[in-house]
Motif scaffolding. Sequence first.
Motif, PDB file in Angstrom:
ATOM      1  N   TYR A 152      41.165  48.037  53.113  1.00 50.90           N
ATOM      2  CA  TYR A 152      40.100  48.023  52.113  1.00 50.90           C
ATOM      3  C   TYR A 152      38.827  47.383  52.667  1.00 50.90           C
ATOM      4  O   TYR A 152      38.882  46.316  53.288  1.00 50.90           O
ATOM      5  CB  TYR A 152      40.539  47.244  50.869  1.00 50.90           C
ATOM      6  N   PHE A 153      37.700  48.039  52.397  1.00 49.91           N
ATOM      7  CA  PHE A 153      36.374  47.490  52.679  1.00 49.91           C
ATOM      8  C   PHE A 153      35.727  47.168  51.325  1.00 49.91           C
ATOM      9  O   PHE A 153      35.099  48.039  50.724  1.00 49.91           O
ATOM     10  CB  PHE A 153      35.497  48.507  53.413  1.00 49.91           C
ATOM     11  N   PRO A 154      35.872  45.952  50.801  1.00 51.58           N
ATOM     12  CA  PRO A 154      35.255  45.634  49.502  1.00 51.58           C
ATOM     13  C   PRO A 154      33.734  45.688  49.598  1.00 51.58           C
ATOM     14  O   PRO A 154      33.143  45.291  50.607  1.00 51.58           O
ATOM     15  CB  PRO A 154      35.729  44.197  49.228  1.00 51.58           C
ATOM     16  N   THR A 155      33.110  46.185  48.548  1.00 50.55           N
ATOM     17  CA  THR A 155      31.646  46.169  48.462  1.00 50.55           C
ATOM     18  C   THR A 155      31.170  45.262  47.333  1.00 50.55           C
ATOM     19  O   THR A 155      30.111  44.651  47.439  1.00 50.55           O
ATOM     20  CB  THR A 155      31.087  47.585  48.272  1.00 50.55           C
ATOM     21  N   SER A 156      31.933  45.181  46.254  1.00 52.04           N
ATOM     22  CA  SER A 156      31.599  44.234  45.186  1.00 52.04           C
ATOM     23  C   SER A 156      32.841  43.538  44.639  1.00 52.04           C
ATOM     24  O   SER A 156      32.722  42.497  43.983  1.00 52.04           O
ATOM     25  CB  SER A 156      30.855  44.937  44.041  1.00 52.04           C
ATOM     26  N   ALA A 157      34.022  44.073  44.892  1.00 51.53           N
ATOM     27  CA  ALA A 157      35.260  43.419  44.461  1.00 51.53           C
ATOM     28  C   ALA A 157      35.505  42.171  45.307  1.00 51.53           C
ATOM     29  O   ALA A 157      35.087  42.099  46.468  1.00 51.53           O
ATOM     30  CB  ALA A 157      36.441  44.372  44.596  1.00 51.53           C
ATOM     31  N   VAL A 158      36.175  41.186  44.712  1.00 47.16           N
ATOM     32  CA  VAL A 158      36.536  39.955  45.415  1.00 47.16           C
ATOM     33  C   VAL A 158      38.053  39.828  45.371  1.00 47.16           C
ATOM     34  O   VAL A 158      38.674  39.994  44.319  1.00 47.16           O
ATOM     35  CB  VAL A 158      35.878  38.719  44.774  1.00 47.16           C
TER      36      VAL A 158
END
Length: 246
Positions: free
Chosen positions: A45-51
């Motif tokens: 996974y490459f998160p962009t806004s999720a933490v």
Amino acid sequence: MPNSNAIFASLSASDASALRPHLKSVHLESRRILFDVGDVIDSVYFPTSAVVSLVVGLSTGEMVEGAMVGKDSIVGVAAAMDSKLAFTQAIVQLPGDAFVCDASAFKGVAMQSERLLSLLFRHEQAVYAQAQQSTACMAAHDVRSRLCRWLLRARDLSGGDHLAFTQEFLAEMLGVRRTSVTFDAHALQQAGLIKYSRGKIQILNVDGLHEGACECYETVRSQYAKLLGRNRKAHDARSMSGVAHG
């Protein structure tokens, strides 16, 4: 866009082009478990806004956070690269977007690029260093300073001042009793640093949280800055070159 993830944004043009066809946009809901201890990792996974929190479970049922990652990281890359099992649980802490890549496809691209492999090794060093820092933090620092650090880190990764956290979840991640979080959250609210209601925390005074946070916040930030420093400069140079020749 994948470039909203700092790791992806720092890739060379060729590595980014090789990975892009394998990426799929997903929305990650709060409390979703991306993988559990013992799972075979099949997605990166490459998160962009999720933490996302990387947590360790105890026999008592308690969970303790080892690292908090988001748009500055990749989730699941170490286990995916060497086909080993996950040794932590990855749980979505704050809902948001990410790009997901099949682990086999990711490994195939990475094995063709010495530059990408180097970045991945440094990324894993930074996550490991954060986990070590968290261990030292739990042993040496009081709950209030740790809470300030945790809120600042969550703010950095989410990009906003409104955080959807219950006090129960905060207590789990910090490895303390809920009463401790309640007491210190109330003190921070009385000081005008935050405002909280059931399941919601609003950060009102970032500078005040900086003053109250333990040294671990800046240490982790510095570790990630070193991780991305060289690659970020190279990425910016390529971008400027593209503008110059456009």
